[in-house]
Design a protein around this motif. Structure first.
Motif, PDB file in Angstrom:
ATOM      1  N   ASP A 225       0.819  -1.221   0.000  1.00 44.27           N
ATOM      2  CA  ASP A 225       0.000   0.000   0.000  1.00 44.27           C
ATOM      3  C   ASP A 225       0.851   1.268   0.000  1.00 44.27           C
ATOM      4  O   ASP A 225       0.323   2.362  -0.238  1.00 44.27           O
ATOM      5  CB  ASP A 225      -0.938  -0.014   1.205  1.00 44.27           C
ATOM      6  N   ILE A 226       2.143   1.161   0.334  1.00 45.41           N
ATOM      7  CA  ILE A 226       3.015   2.360   0.331  1.00 45.41           C
ATOM      8  C   ILE A 226       4.047   2.263  -0.795  1.00 45.41           C
ATOM      9  O   ILE A 226       5.039   2.983  -0.792  1.00 45.41           O
ATOM     10  CB  ILE A 226       3.723   2.528   1.689  1.00 45.41           C
ATOM     11  N   SER A 227       3.798   1.340  -1.755  1.00 45.49           N
ATOM     12  CA  SER A 227       4.717   1.161  -2.889  1.00 45.49           C
ATOM     13  C   SER A 227       4.045   1.616  -4.180  1.00 45.49           C
ATOM     14  O   SER A 227       2.814   1.644  -4.280  1.00 45.49           O
ATOM     15  CB  SER A 227       5.130  -0.314  -3.015  1.00 45.49           C
ATOM     16  N   ASP A 228       4.851   1.971  -5.188  1.00 45.76           N
ATOM     17  CA  ASP A 228       4.349   2.443  -6.478  1.00 45.76           C
ATOM     18  C   ASP A 228       3.584   1.298  -7.160  1.00 45.76           C
ATOM     19  O   ASP A 228       4.166   0.245  -7.440  1.00 45.76           O
ATOM     20  CB  ASP A 228       5.532   2.879  -7.353  1.00 45.76           C
ATOM     21  N   PRO A 229       2.263   1.480  -7.449  1.00 46.44           N
ATOM     22  CA  PRO A 229       1.450   0.397  -8.030  1.00 46.44           C
ATOM     23  C   PRO A 229       1.977  -0.101  -9.370  1.00 46.44           C
ATOM     24  O   PRO A 229       1.983  -1.300  -9.656  1.00 46.44           O
ATOM     25  CB  PRO A 229       0.072   1.043  -8.180  1.00 46.44           C
ATOM     26  N   ARG A 230       2.457   0.828 -10.213  1.00 43.81           N
ATOM     27  CA  ARG A 230       2.949   0.427 -11.532  1.00 43.81           C
ATOM     28  C   ARG A 230       4.199  -0.439 -11.410  1.00 43.81           C
ATOM     29  O   ARG A 230       4.401  -1.382 -12.176  1.00 43.81           O
ATOM     30  CB  ARG A 230       3.257   1.662 -12.384  1.00 43.81           C
ATOM     31  N   GLU A 231       5.044  -0.122 -10.446  1.00 45.09           N
ATOM     32  CA  GLU A 231       6.244  -0.926 -10.245  1.00 45.09           C
ATOM     33  C   GLU A 231       5.879  -2.321  -9.759  1.00 45.09           C
ATOM     34  O   GLU A 231       6.569  -3.305 -10.089  1.00 45.09           O
ATOM     35  CB  GLU A 231       7.198  -0.239  -9.257  1.00 45.09           C
ATOM     36  N   LEU A 232       4.792  -2.427  -8.941  1.00 39.22           N
ATOM     37  CA  LEU A 232       4.347  -3.743  -8.475  1.00 39.22           C
ATOM     38  C   LEU A 232       3.870  -4.591  -9.648  1.00 39.22           C
ATOM     39  O   LEU A 232       4.150  -5.795  -9.717  1.00 39.22           O
ATOM     40  CB  LEU A 232       3.229  -3.586  -7.446  1.00 39.22           C
ATOM     41  N   VAL A 233       3.131  -3.966 -10.583  1.00 40.81           N
ATOM     42  CA  VAL A 233       2.651  -4.690 -11.765  1.00 40.81           C
ATOM     43  C   VAL A 233       3.835  -5.169 -12.596  1.00 40.81           C
ATOM     44  O   VAL A 233       3.899  -6.328 -13.023  1.00 40.81           O
ATOM     45  CB  VAL A 233       1.716  -3.784 -12.607  1.00 40.81           C
ATOM     46  N   THR A 234       4.800  -4.256 -12.817  1.00 42.27           N
ATOM     47  CA  THR A 234       5.986  -4.614 -13.609  1.00 42.27           C
ATOM     48  C   THR A 234       6.771  -5.732 -12.942  1.00 42.27           C
ATOM     49  O   THR A 234       7.223  -6.676 -13.597  1.00 42.27           O
ATOM     50  CB  THR A 234       6.878  -3.369 -13.792  1.00 42.27           C
ATOM     51  N   ARG A 235       6.920  -5.624 -11.598  1.00 43.06           N
ATOM     52  CA  ARG A 235       7.693  -6.640 -10.877  1.00 43.06           C
ATOM     53  C   ARG A 235       6.990  -7.992 -10.951  1.00 43.06           C
ATOM     54  O   ARG A 235       7.637  -9.030 -11.125  1.00 43.06           O
ATOM     55  CB  ARG A 235       7.884  -6.212  -9.414  1.00 43.06           C
ATOM     56  N   ALA A 236       5.663  -7.985 -10.818  1.00 46.69           N
ATOM     57  CA  ALA A 236       4.911  -9.251 -10.879  1.00 46.69           C
ATOM     58  C   ALA A 236       5.097  -9.920 -12.234  1.00 46.69           C
ATOM     59  O   ALA A 236       5.304 -11.138 -12.331  1.00 46.69           O
ATOM     60  CB  ALA A 236       3.435  -8.991 -10.599  1.00 46.69           C
ATOM     61  N   LYS A 237       5.035  -9.133 -13.329  1.00 51.09           N
ATOM     62  CA  LYS A 237       5.214  -9.694 -14.665  1.00 51.09           C
ATOM     63  C   LYS A 237       6.617 -10.257 -14.837  1.00 51.09           C
ATOM     64  O   LYS A 237       6.803 -11.356 -15.387  1.00 51.09           O
ATOM     65  CB  LYS A 237       4.960  -8.616 -15.717  1.00 51.09           C
ATOM     66  N   THR A 238       7.610  -9.514 -14.379  1.00 52.36           N
ATOM     67  CA  THR A 238       9.006  -9.946 -14.527  1.00 52.36           C
ATOM     68  C   THR A 238       9.259 -11.239 -13.775  1.00 52.36           C
ATOM     69  O   THR A 238       9.884 -12.182 -14.299  1.00 52.36           O
ATOM     70  CB  THR A 238       9.956  -8.844 -14.014  1.00 52.36           C
ATOM     71  N   LEU A 239       8.766 -11.306 -12.511  1.00 51.77           N
ATOM     72  CA  LEU A 239       8.974 -12.515 -11.708  1.00 51.77           C
ATOM     73  C   LEU A 239       8.206 -13.709 -12.285  1.00 51.77           C
ATOM     74  O   LEU A 239       8.675 -14.847 -12.216  1.00 51.77           O
ATOM     75  CB  LEU A 239       8.547 -12.273 -10.264  1.00 51.77           C
ATOM     76  N   SER A 240       7.037 -13.450 -12.827  1.00 54.41           N
ATOM     77  CA  SER A 240       6.240 -14.533 -13.419  1.00 54.41           C
ATOM     78  C   SER A 240       7.004 -15.196 -14.548  1.00 54.41           C
ATOM     79  O   SER A 240       7.023 -16.433 -14.678  1.00 54.41           O
ATOM     80  CB  SER A 240       4.897 -13.995 -13.933  1.00 54.41           C
ATOM     81  N   VAL A 241       7.653 -14.369 -15.388  1.00 56.17           N
ATOM     82  CA  VAL A 241       8.441 -14.908 -16.488  1.00 56.17           C
ATOM     83  C   VAL A 241       9.691 -15.609 -15.958  1.00 56.17           C
ATOM     84  O   VAL A 241      10.045 -16.713 -16.391  1.00 56.17           O
ATOM     85  CB  VAL A 241       8.831 -13.788 -17.470  1.00 56.17           C
ATOM     86  N   GLU A 242      10.357 -14.969 -14.983  1.00 54.73           N
ATOM     87  CA  GLU A 242      11.621 -15.498 -14.447  1.00 54.73           C
ATOM     88  C   GLU A 242      11.425 -16.839 -13.754  1.00 54.73           C
ATOM     89  O   GLU A 242      12.212 -17.773 -13.929  1.00 54.73           O
ATOM     90  CB  GLU A 242      12.227 -14.478 -13.480  1.00 54.73           C
ATOM     91  N   LEU A 243      10.325 -16.929 -12.943  1.00 54.20           N
ATOM     92  CA  LEU A 243      10.121 -18.129 -12.122  1.00 54.20           C
ATOM     93  C   LEU A 243       9.093 -19.091 -12.726  1.00 54.20           C
ATOM     94  O   LEU A 243       8.738 -20.099 -12.108  1.00 54.20           O
ATOM     95  CB  LEU A 243       9.690 -17.715 -10.717  1.00 54.20           C
ATOM     96  N   ALA A 244       8.573 -18.737 -13.901  1.00 54.21           N
ATOM     97  CA  ALA A 244       7.617 -19.602 -14.626  1.00 54.21           C
ATOM     98  C   ALA A 244       6.398 -19.946 -13.767  1.00 54.21           C
ATOM     99  O   ALA A 244       5.960 -21.096 -13.685  1.00 54.21           O
ATOM    100  CB  ALA A 244       8.315 -20.866 -15.119  1.00 54.21           C
ATOM    101  N   THR A 245       5.864 -18.942 -13.096  1.00 49.74           N
ATOM    102  CA  THR A 245       4.655 -19.133 -12.289  1.00 49.74           C
ATOM    103  C   THR A 245       3.915 -17.816 -12.246  1.00 49.74           C
ATOM    104  O   THR A 245       4.510 -16.750 -12.373  1.00 49.74           O
ATOM    105  CB  THR A 245       4.989 -19.595 -10.856  1.00 49.74           C
ATOM    106  N   SER A 246       2.629 -17.880 -12.079  1.00 42.51           N
ATOM    107  CA  SER A 246       1.813 -16.671 -12.077  1.00 42.51           C
ATOM    108  C   SER A 246       1.889 -16.012 -10.708  1.00 42.51           C
ATOM    109  O   SER A 246       1.619 -16.639  -9.688  1.00 42.51           O
ATOM    110  CB  SER A 246       0.357 -17.025 -12.406  1.00 42.51           C
ATOM    111  N   ILE A 247       2.290 -14.715 -10.702  1.00 38.93           N
ATOM    112  CA  ILE A 247       2.428 -13.951  -9.462  1.00 38.93           C
ATOM    113  C   ILE A 247       1.508 -12.749  -9.526  1.00 38.93           C
ATOM    114  O   ILE A 247       1.484 -12.011 -10.515  1.00 38.93           O
ATOM    115  CB  ILE A 247       3.879 -13.512  -9.257  1.00 38.93           C
TER     116      ILE A 247
END
Length: 940
Positions: A225-247
């Motif tokens: 809630d105190i983090s940049d929402p767009r960065e959270l979306v970007t991070r989730a997409k990046t980790l999903s690709v990196e770890l081959a799982t939906s985050i």
């Protein structure tokens, strides 16, 4: 211990006593004890110390020996455990126990065993002192040893080294403090959540960085809630690709890696309570229970603003550096010179396009190649690099570059060393300029100069010839005119004769002016340096123009300021010529009123003896627009003045050249019909000899004959020796000669001399060193100081003081006149000022000397010729010491033989050779050869 053990200890304690039987019983009891007790007592990990009732050590086991460094024999029956304990701790323990048990306890052994003696269990900490003085903390257990009647017969102190535990305790304390400091630091945001991400702990650092109070976020929000929402979306997409799982974007994206046991440190943007943002670096750790289940997360963050700013500044600096490099490269490439840099070994590290063009090689071909490879004389090119490295820079070092196509180019090579920021030498920066055209122009200029000098010599020869041819009939014409003037003439005839005489005077003046101007322009006019009286000189000048002033009814005045020194050294003849020109012009162009001459000190000069001569008149004046031309040749303010007043228009031109030759300057101010003011300045020296000549020794007879003296002449120049001997030939003086200072010292010690004439500059040992050695010998042998007169060709400021400081009693400057030398010898021989030589004595002596000198001149000039050959050979060998020595010798002798030109040229030659200037030395040697040519022409 068990009851059996207690009985064993009791039996053991009964056996411990002060006599040997008790001790044997104790030892037997210990031997009979069980294996466990024996192992404990003799363990190397425990210090077991048993004492008698008074505390004197009776048993000192191997553990005690290891811990304390003593052997058992060094302590048993000798000291108590108090002697190996910290005294200050014994005092403190005694005070503490006294207060605790309400009884006074003496510091010492009693303080160690008091509780045990009362049957109270006692385990305490204290500091033991080893045999080598080092200390260590120990935990000591004390037990009283009793006999069968329960009487205390001794004590057992069992101790362990507490160092490791102390260190562990301190480490734990430090670790706890460190953890507490880190967690509660205001420089870190420490946020702990439960397993779902809800914030449970929000430290003071988080409050400071994010602007929230802990109560505002705890159990209410997640770190997402105190983090940049767009960065959270970007991070989730990046980790999903990196770890081959939906985050899912949100808190899961922040802790997913940590929840899988993967170390996770990342950058993101935090949003403060006020909506402002800042970059942060966050480290995430999963918190687990004893079974390894995740129970929460710890997010430790730091404000990354400063680092981001530094990165931005670095980007700007990098861009500025690239811009600067581009700018520097542009400057290098746009330079007209061929530029290059080399490392200290002469390997080229960079070049510009001009260097590529000069060598017909590409930049890649040049970089890494030896610098010397691209010049016709590689050794000279390599020497240039070495010269730069030794002297830090060089200028106008000529080399010939050769290109790949065979083209050769003469370049002027200028170079300097360059360094990095730490002042470490990096190499040489060099610029090579094509001087082919300049060399061509220089050759043309030399040819033009040679032609001009030839023309000048031709002109001078012509003028000299014409002067002789014109003056011969002029003498007859003017002589006849003077004779006619003395005969009886009619009025008309007398008028014609006056015109005749005036025209003759004007013609003779014109001839003299032309010849003087020719000499000045050909640099053939040399100034004298002689002593003269300014007052007498001005009297002569005013007398010469007074008649013309009286004829016109003009008031002529002359004034010398009170602060002006009137005994001067300079060229009185040329000074008189300038004054006569200025006063003559002033009288010529003044019909009525006055003409005045004033002499004052020049306030604008750095020389305190520089004088300012001002000639003022009330004549016709000069128009303002004509003032700048009055010093030009054949020029007068108005062409009509020539017809009205006569004159060649050369007087002011010659005056200006003479003043400049004397080292001064001349100027004019004027108003039409109001008059003119001509002023010039010239530097002079004070004539010290004027006061000497006028001085008379009190009580001495001026006609007193010279004393018979034994004199040591120290002089390396044969010519100067010959001259000095000629000066002193008709005197009662006995002269010995030493050719250098070392020989002079030996002769002085062996002989008995009344006076020494000491040349200053000589080989082997110079005159000042020799003077110091003589003075030291006199002091060591308690001898009276012998007069030493310094003879030197140097007359600069400070030379007299240097000679006097070395121990000389008088100072004479070469060339030295006979009367000056005789006067100095007489002064020093009687210890005070002496009377001057009578004029007739001086005249007779000078006449005899002149005849002798005339006979010696050809040999002297031949000797100078031999010196020229020797100097030329020395220059070819770069032997500047020989050049300096011979130059100094001829400098001192030339003027004395009547050749001031030799003295002046050799002074310049000596200076050039002292500076190791080959070009200037050769130039002066050429001038000396020409001077000798002229001198031999005059002699023959």
């Amino acid at each position: 211990m068990s009851n059996g053990n207690d009985e064993t200890i009791a039996r053991t304690s009964t056996s411990i006593g002060s006599d040997s039987s008790v001790r044997r019983q104790a030892e037997e009891a210990l031997l009979k004890a069980g294996a466990l007790q024996n192992a404990i007592f003799n363990s190397a990990n425990f210090s077991s110390i048993a004492t008698d009732a008074k505390g004197v050590i009776q048993i000192f086991n191997v553990g005690a020996e290891r811990m304390l460094g003593y052997t058992a024999a060094e302590v048993m029956n000798k000291i108590t455990p108090a002697d190996i304990s910290d005294p200050q701790e014994l005092i403190t323990r005694a005070q503490t126990l006294s207060a605790e048990l309400a009884t006074p306890i003496t510091p010492g052994f009693e303080a160690l065993v008091f509780k045990a003696s009362r049957g109270i269990e006692d385990i305490y900490e204290l500091t033991y002192i080893r045999k080598d003085g080092s200390r260590f903390p120990a935990v000591v257990s004390v037990t009283a040893l009793r006999d069968e009647q329960a009487a205390i017969i001794g004590y057992l102190l069992i101790g362990t080294d507490n160092t490791a535990r102390k260190q562990a305790e301190e480490a734990l304390l430090k670790a706890g403090a460190l953890q507490s400091a880190i967690f509660n630091s205001a420089n870190f945001s420490s946020i702990a959540t439960d397993a779902k991400g809800v914030i449970q702990i929000f430290n003071v650092g988080a409050e400071r960085m994010l602007g929230y109070d802990a109560v505002e976020v705890m159990n209410k929000i997640t770190p997402a809630d105190i983090s940049d929402p767009r960065e959270l979306v970007t991070r989730a997409k990046t980790l999903s690709v990196e770890l081959a799982t939906s985050i899912t974007p949100g808190f899961e994206a922040l802790v997913f890696k940590a929840s899988r046991g993967i170390e996770d440190i990342y950058e993101l943007t935090y949003i403060r309570k006020d909506g402002s943002r800042f970059p942060a670096v966050v480290s995430v750790t999963a918190l687990r229970d004893a079974q390894g289940t995740v129970i929460g997360y710890l997010l430790i963050g730091t404000d990354n603003t400063a680092r981001k700013q530094v990165e931005e500044e670095q980007k700007k600096l990098d861009q500025r550096l690239r811009d600067q490099q581009f700018y520097t490269r542009s400057l290098i490439e746009s330079n007209i010179d061929a530029l290059m840099t080399t490392d200290p070994s002469g390997i080229i590290t960079d070049v510009n396009k001009q260097m590529e063009a000069l060598t017909d090689c590409s930049r890649d071909e040049l970089i890494g190649a030896p610098f010397k490879k691209f010049f016709t004389d590689p050794e000279r090119a390599e020497a240039a690099i070495k010269l730069v490295l030794s002297e830090k820079k060089i200028a106008d070092f000529e080399l010939t570059a050769h290109a790949r196509d065979g083209k050769q180019t003469v370049v002027s090579y200028n170079a300097t060393t360059f360094y990095d920021r730490d002042r470490t030498l990096q190499g040489v920066f060099a610029a090579a300029r094509d001087v082919t055209e300049r060399k061509k122009v220089e050759i043309e200029l030399k040819q033009a100069k040679a032609a001009a000098e030839s023309a000048s010599r031709t002109k001078s020869d012509f003028l000299a010839s014409m002067s002789h041819e014109i003056r011969t009939p002029m003498n007859a014409i003017m002589g006849i005119a003077d004779l006619l003037a003395k005969t009886e003439l009619s009025a008309e005839q007398d008028k014609y004769v006056r015109i005749f005489r005036r025209a003759g005077d004007n013609l003779l003046n014109l001839i003299n002016d032309i010849l003087d101007l020719s000499k000045v322009e050909a640099s053939q006019l040399e100034l004298e340096r002689t002593g003269f009286s300014l007052i007498e000189h001005l009297e002569i000048v005013t007398e010469m123009v007074a008649a013309r002033a009286r004829e016109k009814g003009l008031i002529l005045s002359c004034e010398i300021a009170p602060d002006v020194s009137t005994n001067l050294v300079g060229d009185p003849t040329r000074l008189r010529q300038v004054l006569l020109n200025l006063l003559g012009n002033a009288i010529k162009f003044t019909e009525s009123g006055s003409v005045s001459l004033r002499v004052s000190a020049d306030a604008n000069s750095n020389m305190p003896t520089a004088l300012r001569f001002t000639v003022s008149d009330t004549g016709i004046g000069i128009p303002r627009e004509k003032l700048s031309r009055v010093f030009e040749r054949f020029t007068q303010a108005d062409s009509s003045t020539t017809r009205r007043f006569g004159g060649s228009g050369l007087g002011l031109t010659i005056s200006k050249r003479l003043v400049e030759l004397m080292g001064g300057s001349i100027s004019v101010e004027s108003e039409v019909s109001q008059g003119s003011v001509f002023a010039f300045t010239a530097p002079f020296e004070i004539w010290l000899g004027a006061d000497r000549r006028a001085a008379v020794l009190i009580g001495a007879d001026p006609d007193q004959p010279l004393q018979a003296l034994r004199i040591l002449l120290v002089e390396d120049s044969p010519d100067n020796c010959t001259l000095a001997m000629a000066y002193l030939e008709d005197t009662p003086y006995l002269i010995d000669v030493a050719e250098n200072g070392a020989i002079a010292c030996e002769m002085f010690i062996a002989g008995n001399y009344d006076l020494v004439l000491m040349d200053r500059q000589m080989p082997v040992m110079d005159g000042l060193t020799a003077t110091r050695a003589i003075r030291a010998w006199e002091r060591a042998n308690e001898r009276t100081s012998t007069p030493i007169i310094a003879l030197t060709a140097s007359a600069l400021k400070g030379d007299r003081e240097t000679c006097m400081a070395a121990g000389c009693t008088a100072f004479l400057t070469k060339p030295i006149k006979q009367d000056v030398l005789l006067l100095a010898i007489r002064e020093q021989s009687v210890g005070s000022l002496a009377s001057r030589l009578e004029s007739n004595e001086r005249s007779e002596a000078s006449a005899r000397l002149s005849q002798k000198l005339a006979r010696m001149v050809p040999a002297y000039l031949q000797n100078c010729r031999l010196n020229v050959v020797t100097i030329l050979d020395a220059l070819d060998r770069a032997d500047f010491a020989t050049v300096t020595r011979l130059g100094h010798s001829m400098r001192g002798s030339g003027g004395a033989y009547g050749f001031q030109g030799i003295t002046d040229i050799c002074a310049a030659l000596q200076e050039a050779s002292e500076n190791a200037d080959d070009g200037a030395s050769r130039k002066q040697l050429g001038a000396l050869s020409m001077c000798l040519d002229q001198a031999e022409t005059v002699v023959h």
